[in-house]
Design a protein around this motif. Structure first.
Motif, PDB file in Angstrom:
ATOM      1  N   LEU A  87      74.112 -73.048  -4.436  1.00  0.00           N
ATOM      2  CA  LEU A  87      75.470 -72.497  -4.550  1.00  0.00           C
ATOM      3  C   LEU A  87      76.388 -73.563  -5.132  1.00  0.00           C
ATOM      4  O   LEU A  87      76.596 -74.622  -4.534  1.00  0.00           O
ATOM      5  N   PHE A  88      76.944 -73.252  -6.355  1.00  0.00           N
ATOM      6  CA  PHE A  88      77.794 -74.223  -7.031  1.00  0.00           C
ATOM      7  C   PHE A  88      79.251 -74.062  -6.600  1.00  0.00           C
ATOM      8  O   PHE A  88      79.629 -73.075  -5.955  1.00  0.00           O
ATOM      9  N   GLU A  89      80.055 -75.025  -7.011  1.00  0.00           N
ATOM     10  CA  GLU A  89      81.451 -75.076  -6.580  1.00  0.00           C
ATOM     11  C   GLU A  89      82.258 -73.868  -7.077  1.00  0.00           C
ATOM     12  O   GLU A  89      83.182 -73.404  -6.422  1.00  0.00           O
ATOM     13  N   ASP A  90      81.872 -73.340  -8.263  1.00  0.00           N
ATOM     14  CA  ASP A  90      82.605 -72.208  -8.820  1.00  0.00           C
ATOM     15  C   ASP A  90      82.141 -70.871  -8.268  1.00  0.00           C
ATOM     16  O   ASP A  90      82.587 -69.819  -8.721  1.00  0.00           O
ATOM     17  N   GLY A  91      81.209 -70.852  -7.310  1.00  0.00           N
ATOM     18  CA  GLY A  91      80.738 -69.628  -6.685  1.00  0.00           C
ATOM     19  C   GLY A  91      79.454 -69.072  -7.279  1.00  0.00           C
ATOM     20  O   GLY A  91      78.867 -68.140  -6.728  1.00  0.00           O
ATOM     21  N   THR A  92      78.999 -69.609  -8.403  1.00  0.00           N
ATOM     22  CA  THR A  92      77.744 -69.139  -8.992  1.00  0.00           C
ATOM     23  C   THR A  92      76.568 -69.669  -8.183  1.00  0.00           C
ATOM     24  O   THR A  92      76.658 -70.709  -7.526  1.00  0.00           O
ATOM     25  N   THR A  93      75.459 -68.920  -8.245  1.00  0.00           N
ATOM     26  CA  THR A  93      74.249 -69.302  -7.499  1.00  0.00           C
ATOM     27  C   THR A  93      73.088 -69.491  -8.459  1.00  0.00           C
ATOM     28  O   THR A  93      73.109 -69.009  -9.597  1.00  0.00           O
ATOM     29  N   MET A 127      74.764 -88.442  -7.421  1.00  0.00           N
ATOM     30  CA  MET A 127      74.559 -87.455  -6.354  1.00  0.00           C
ATOM     31  C   MET A 127      74.738 -88.144  -5.000  1.00  0.00           C
ATOM     32  O   MET A 127      74.176 -89.206  -4.753  1.00  0.00           O
ATOM     33  N   LYS A 128      75.497 -87.484  -4.142  1.00  0.00           N
ATOM     34  CA  LYS A 128      75.757 -88.041  -2.812  1.00  0.00           C
ATOM     35  C   LYS A 128      75.658 -86.917  -1.783  1.00  0.00           C
ATOM     36  O   LYS A 128      76.243 -85.845  -1.960  1.00  0.00           O
ATOM     37  N   ILE A 129      74.876 -87.145  -0.720  1.00  0.00           N
ATOM     38  CA  ILE A 129      74.731 -86.159   0.350  1.00  0.00           C
ATOM     39  C   ILE A 129      75.913 -86.298   1.312  1.00  0.00           C
ATOM     40  O   ILE A 129      76.166 -87.367   1.863  1.00  0.00           O
ATOM     41  N   LYS A 130      76.667 -85.176   1.503  1.00  0.00           N
ATOM     42  CA  LYS A 130      77.848 -85.204   2.370  1.00  0.00           C
ATOM     43  C   LYS A 130      77.550 -84.660   3.771  1.00  0.00           C
ATOM     44  O   LYS A 130      78.104 -85.140   4.750  1.00  0.00           O
ATOM     45  N   ARG A 131      76.681 -83.663   3.851  1.00  0.00           N
ATOM     46  CA  ARG A 131      76.404 -83.065   5.160  1.00  0.00           C
ATOM     47  C   ARG A 131      74.979 -82.535   5.193  1.00  0.00           C
ATOM     48  O   ARG A 131      74.461 -82.015   4.200  1.00  0.00           O
ATOM     49  N   ILE A 132      74.340 -82.680   6.357  1.00  0.00           N
ATOM     50  CA  ILE A 132      72.986 -82.167   6.593  1.00  0.00           C
ATOM     51  C   ILE A 132      73.089 -81.066   7.650  1.00  0.00           C
ATOM     52  O   ILE A 132      73.583 -81.313   8.752  1.00  0.00           O
ATOM     53  N   VAL A 133      72.620 -79.878   7.300  1.00  0.00           N
ATOM     54  CA  VAL A 133      72.667 -78.733   8.219  1.00  0.00           C
ATOM     55  C   VAL A 133      71.230 -78.260   8.446  1.00  0.00           C
ATOM     56  O   VAL A 133      70.551 -77.834   7.507  1.00  0.00           O
ATOM     57  N   ILE A 134      70.746 -78.358   9.696  1.00  0.00           N
ATOM     58  CA  ILE A 134      69.361 -78.022  10.017  1.00  0.00           C
ATOM     59  C   ILE A 134      69.347 -76.745  10.853  1.00  0.00           C
ATOM     60  O   ILE A 134      69.944 -76.686  11.924  1.00  0.00           O
ATOM     61  N   TYR A 135      68.643 -75.696  10.349  1.00  0.00           N
ATOM     62  CA  TYR A 135      68.443 -74.474  11.133  1.00  0.00           C
ATOM     63  C   TYR A 135      67.307 -74.694  12.141  1.00  0.00           C
ATOM     64  O   TYR A 135      67.437 -74.386  13.317  1.00  0.00           O
ATOM     65  N   GLY A 136      66.204 -75.222  11.640  1.00  0.00           N
ATOM     66  CA  GLY A 136      65.050 -75.504  12.485  1.00  0.00           C
ATOM     67  C   GLY A 136      64.065 -76.337  11.692  1.00  0.00           C
ATOM     68  O   GLY A 136      63.546 -75.903  10.653  1.00  0.00           O
ATOM     69  N   SER A 171      78.460 -85.564  -9.697  1.00  0.00           N
ATOM     70  CA  SER A 171      79.466 -85.851 -10.721  1.00  0.00           C
ATOM     71  C   SER A 171      79.453 -84.809 -11.836  1.00  0.00           C
ATOM     72  O   SER A 171      80.455 -84.635 -12.534  1.00  0.00           O
ATOM     73  N   ARG A 172      78.334 -84.089 -12.003  1.00  0.00           N
ATOM     74  CA  ARG A 172      78.240 -83.085 -13.070  1.00  0.00           C
ATOM     75  C   ARG A 172      78.719 -81.707 -12.612  1.00  0.00           C
ATOM     76  O   ARG A 172      79.328 -80.961 -13.378  1.00  0.00           O
ATOM     77  N   PHE A 173      78.418 -81.321 -11.359  1.00  0.00           N
ATOM     78  CA  PHE A 173      78.656 -79.957 -10.904  1.00  0.00           C
ATOM     79  C   PHE A 173      79.632 -79.867  -9.726  1.00  0.00           C
ATOM     80  O   PHE A 173      79.883 -78.781  -9.214  1.00  0.00           O
ATOM     81  N   GLY A 174      80.153 -80.991  -9.219  1.00  0.00           N
ATOM     82  CA  GLY A 174      81.056 -80.954  -8.063  1.00  0.00           C
ATOM     83  C   GLY A 174      80.276 -80.781  -6.772  1.00  0.00           C
ATOM     84  O   GLY A 174      79.142 -81.255  -6.625  1.00  0.00           O
ATOM     85  N   GLU A 175      80.877 -80.093  -5.781  1.00  0.00           N
ATOM     86  CA  GLU A 175      80.210 -79.887  -4.492  1.00  0.00           C
ATOM     87  C   GLU A 175      79.204 -78.745  -4.619  1.00  0.00           C
ATOM     88  O   GLU A 175      79.551 -77.638  -5.049  1.00  0.00           O
ATOM     89  N   VAL A 176      77.964 -79.018  -4.224  1.00  0.00           N
ATOM     90  CA  VAL A 176      76.867 -78.048  -4.369  1.00  0.00           C
ATOM     91  C   VAL A 176      76.157 -77.924  -3.031  1.00  0.00           C
ATOM     92  O   VAL A 176      75.934 -78.919  -2.328  1.00  0.00           O
ATOM     93  N   SER A 177      75.782 -76.677  -2.677  1.00  0.00           N
ATOM     94  CA  SER A 177      74.996 -76.415  -1.457  1.00  0.00           C
ATOM     95  C   SER A 177      73.572 -76.064  -1.858  1.00  0.00           C
ATOM     96  O   SER A 177      73.348 -75.154  -2.670  1.00  0.00           O
TER      97      SER A 177
END
Length: 930
Positions: free
Chosen positions: A98-104, A1-10, A77-83
């Motif tokens: 939210l998985f790479e294939d669009g499923t949640t 697992m690798k963190i690519k981006r951090i998005v902070i609302y508040g 490595s198991r699920f690709g890019e995940v949000s």
């Protein structure tokens, strides 16, 4: 697992902020209060949930935004890019995956993504901070093993949970003292069936007789076997008794002690309950005390100030003046800017004077008139001319002094070699008498003498201008020439050639001596003339300098400046005069504004109560302005005081109720064990422990001894030997009798079997066997569950034992590298952790310095992560954990982390600039304090 981006609302101080993590080693650098801890907490919260409101962890709820939360974009490595997005909702927040294939997915999907691990596991393994380093001294072998069991031999805790479920199912099938479990119910039913079968058997008379006969034989056999067993035991007892006499005596003493100690029926966790309740009560009391202190602080904090009382006394006047504050504030700020400009000009004026070596306490010279400038030019020319002439005269006088001193030195040397005058006269008379008889030599001799004299004169002149050695050379040459020229002549003299040579030498020296005396007289006369002229010019120069000094006084120029400096600094003086004029103009403007403000302030009747009379108008206005603003803020804070006080009262009531409830539970606990106070309960448990110790010792002794009567314990060894012989004879007789009974039982059982083959009895017997089969199936299921649970635990234990040595070996490699080979091995022994140094000395972790404990802690954690990366992968988060390392170990630590980051992401938070030299700028994020 690798963190690519951090998005902070508040989250805390961070509002609508994004961070890109482009590297496997991402550095976040910032000073204190820059938001490093907030950002690290955000990562934990998104992955594992926001802390609860009663948690010791901070929730970092934003004050300047209504949105709470944010999201992480990860690469798995198991699920690709995940949000992973988490926002305000339930206590720990609402999460959306939210998985790479669009499923949640929700929390269950996140749990799968996080390998079924919780926050505690992640923080204890993958988060590095000083707190973890401080706890390394408490880590022992069992705790290291627990880490491996928690991550699992196959990378998951589900097998441990499965073993627990098997045990729970087994308990549902059978409990030793239960009635409702299935096996317990079947056993009761089976016993009932067996009773009915026995009743059916008794319906047959013959069968009954055989049964009775079989029972009698069984009883007889049991009696014989019992006698045989008792005799065998008694025989063994007597044989052991000869060796165990001391143990018997100790048992007697302990039995007496046990009778003196009362038996108490106390709950095992009673003291734990008491301690827990006391801690609860003390905690609630401490909370109440804190809240009461908080209430007092609020009362003190929000107590009406004297300023508020003054404001209320002059409220109308001050409200009216507050409307003018902006107008006067602009005036004051303008005046302050003018003062700053004035002060800047003054400082510039002073700095210029200091730089140009001008007196600070003197005013700038006035502008010169044409007449004053003409006077200055005339004085400048006169001083230049007189200076040059005086300098030339000083040079001439010095040259005369040098020539006179050189002549005097030569005269002194000649006088030391001259004959006395009486001797010279005698030699001269003798020479004149001899010359009458001598025919003068040819013209060559005369020329030789003339040449000698000429050389002597030249030598004297050179000696005066140059140095003594030249003169001596000249004299020598002259003497040599005279000697050669007069060689033939001396042959005709009456006295020796040596005397003639010495005489002529003395004659020449006296001639030189006289000439040099004459030369000195001439030089001294010229020197006196030059000195007289020098004094005249010097006096004239002094007069001109006095005139120049008077001119400087009249024109206001600094007395320390010379002619060249005054001429050079005229443009500077012009600039300084302009600067002075600006300062004076600013002073007049400031004075007008100050007078207006003073007049307005004196119109206020509240001025005297608020402002000290010693303050000037500007300071008075500023104090009035701050006074009004402060009072307005205080009026607003009084409203806040009411809200806070009500909340504190509610909290006090809540903790008082909790304290009372804990007090009731404590009273019931003390009452249940028959104690009035805590000390009584502690004494009861102490007595229980003493009795338990005695019983344990008795059990140990009795396990090593057979059961004996009091009489047997007193027997002698001879009596025991006799008893052994009797028992051996009796056992032989019992064996023979037992063989006879068994034969009779076999015949009776054969007859009973023939009678059991028909009728209702057969049906009952079949039902009994069916029930017995069902019972056996359940027993087999119960055994399988217990065996499965045991096998799982043993398998995991073997997996753990296989992993631990590899991890220790890897940690030793890291630790040796970090300490530059100073320590070579890590040992886990019982409840302690040890290390070996190069000399083979073993050190307990608690004996190591902080600068050595930290590398050990990091080495263990990194080795654990490296050995389990095939089954679980998380990013490593580091928060300034290396403050106790020296520069050498710190550099090695950074190199090791860079190596680890090749296959495991590292996110590093720090305020230390040293690490930036190891990281490329594009992989470093600067966190600026806002």
């Amino acid at each position: 697992m690798k963190i690519k981006r951090i998005v902070i609302y508040g989250y805390g101080k961070w509002i609508d902020k994004e961070f890109e993590l482009s590297s496997s080693f991402q550095l976040f650098y910032g000073k204190n209060e820059a938001g490093k801890s907030t950002l690290m907490s955000f990562i934990h919260s998104i992955l594992f949930g926001f802390p609860t409101r009663h948690s010791s962890l901070s929730r970092y709820e934003p004050r300047e935004s209504s949105r709470y939360g944010g999201k992480l974009i990860i690469d798995d490595s198991r699920f690709g890019e995940v949000s992973i997005e988490r926002v305000a909702g339930k206590v720990t927040g609402d999460v959306t995956v939210l998985f790479e294939d669009g499923t949640t997915g929700d929390e269950r999907a996140l749990t799968t993504l996080l390998y079924d691990k919780n926050r505690s596991f992640f923080e204890s393994i993958y988060t590095f901070n000083l707190k973890g380093i401080e706890n390394i001294e408490e880590m022992n072998g069992e705790q290291l093993n627990r880490h491996f069991l928690s991550i699992g031999a196959l990378g998951n805790e589900k097998y441990l949970n499965l073993a627990d479920r098997y045990k729970a199912k087994a308990s549902q099938l059978f409990k030793p003292t239960g009635r409702k479990p299935k096996i317990n119910v079947l056993a009761s039913r089976l016993e009932e069936k067996h009773h009915r079968v026995i009743q059916a058997k008794e319906t047959n008379k013959d069968y009954t007789n055989y049964i009775q006969q079989a029972q009698l034989l069984q009883e007889k056999l049991q009696n014989v076997e019992q006698q045989e067993e008792e005799s065998s035991k008694e025989l063994s007892t007597y044989k052991e008794l000869t060796r165990k006499k001391e143990s018997i005596q100790e048992i007697q003493q302990l039995t007496e002690d046990l009778k003196k100690t009362p038996e108490l029926n106390l709950p095992d966790d009673g003291l734990y309950q008491l301690k827990h309740i006391n801690e609860e009560i003390n905690g609630y009391r401490h909370k109440v005390e804190e809240l009461q202190m908080q209430q007092k602080e609020l009362q003190e904090e929000y107590r009406p100030s004297n300023d508020l009382l003054i404001y209320q006394a002059f409220e109308e006047e001050l409200k009216s003046f507050s409307k003018e504050l902006d107008y006067w504030q602009d005036k004051v700020q303008t005046t302050q800017f003018q003062k700053q400009e004035q002060e800047s000009l003054k400082n510039q004026l002073i700095e210029t004077k200091i730089r140009e070596n001008l007196p600070l306490n003197e005013s700038v010279p006035k502008e010169l008139t044409p007449e004053e400038w003409e006077d200055f030019v005339s004085l400048k020319k006169a001083l230049k001319r007189l200076g040059d002439e005086v300098t030339q005269l000083e040079t001439d006088i010095d040259r005369f002094n040098y020539r006179i001193e050189a002549n005097n030195d030569m005269i002194d040397k000649i006088e030391k070699t001259l004959w006395p005058l009486e001797k010279f006269k005698k030699m001269k008379e003798k020479s004149e008498f001899s010359n009458k008889k001598v025919v003068l030599n040819s013209k060559e001799n005369k020329r030789g003498i003339g040449l000698a004299i000429l050389i002597s004169i030249v030598s004297i002149s050179l000696a005066a201008l140059m140095s003594q050695p030249v003169f001596l050379v000249g004299v020598g040459l002259a003497i040599l020439i005279v000697f050669i020229g007069n060689k033939k002549e001396t042959e005709t003299l009456d006295f020796s050639s040596e005397e003639i040579e010495e005489f002529y030498n003395q004659q020449n020296l006296r001639t030189q001596w006289k000439e040099m005396l004459t030369s000195n007289d001439v030089l001294q006369e010229e020197q006196r003339e030059k000195e007289t002229l020098f004094l005249q010019l010097k006096n004239e120069k002094q007069g001109t300098e006095d005139s120049f000094l008077e001119w400087k006084k009249q024109t206001g120029h600094p007395l320390s400046l010379n002619v060249a400096e005054i001429e050079k600094k005229q443009p500077l003086f012009h600039s300084l005069r302009k600067m002075t004029e600006q300062i004076d103009a600013l002073h007049d403007t400031i004075k007008v504004t100050t007078e207006e403000l003073t007049e307005r302030l004196h119109q206020l009747s509240s001025l005297e109560a608020i402002v000290n009379d010693e303050l000037n108008s500007m300071d008075s206005f500023e104090k009035m302005r701050r006074f009004i603003k402060q009072v307005e803020n205080e009026l607003d804070s009084q409203k806040e005081y009411v809200k806070k006080t009500e909340q504190v009262q509610r909290d006090i009531g809540y903790f008082v109720r909790l304290e009372k409830e804990s007090g009731k539970r404590k009273y019931r606990l003390l009452e249940s064990v028959g104690a009035l106070i805590d000390e009584d309960m502690y004494k009861l448990y102490q007595n229980k422990e003493e009795r338990k110790h005695i019983e344990s010792r008795l059990t140990t002794l009795r396990e090593n001894l057979p059961d004996l009567s009091e009489e047997q314990k007193e027997w002698s060894l001879d009596k025991i030997d006799d008893q052994i012989k009797k028992l051996e004879t009796h056992l032989e007789e019992l064996k023979k009798e037992k063989t006879h009974i068994i034969r009779e039982m076999m015949e009776v059982e054969r007859a009973i079997k023939n009678l059991e083959e028909g009728g209702t009895y057969s049906e009952l017997l079949q039902e009994f066997e069916n029930e017995k089969s069902v019972y056996q199936d359940k027993v087999n299921e119960w055994s399988a569950l217990n065996i499965a649970a045991s096998l799982i635990e043993k398998t995991l234990q073997h997996a753990k034992e296989d992993k631990l040595p590899h991890t220790i070996q890897k940690a030793e490699t890291f630790f040796s590298y970090l300490t530059d080979g100073e320590y070579s091995s890590i040992l886990v022994e019982d409840d302690a952790l040890f290390v070996l140094n190069q000399e083979g000395v073993k050190w307990n972790v608690k004996e190591l310095s902080r600068g050595t404990v930290e590398p050990l802690y990091i080495a263990l954690r990194l080795a654990f992560i490296q050995n389990t990366k095939d089954s679980i992968r998380f990013p490593i988060i580091i928060d300034d954990s290396f403050v106790n390392l020296d520069l050498m170990r710190l550099e090695k630590m950074y190199h090791l982390l860079l190596e680890v980051s090749k296959d495991t992401q590292i996110i590093y938070f720090t305020f230390d600039q040293t690490i930036q030299s190891y990281i490329t700028p594009q992989h470093c994020t600067q966190l600026n304090e806002e």
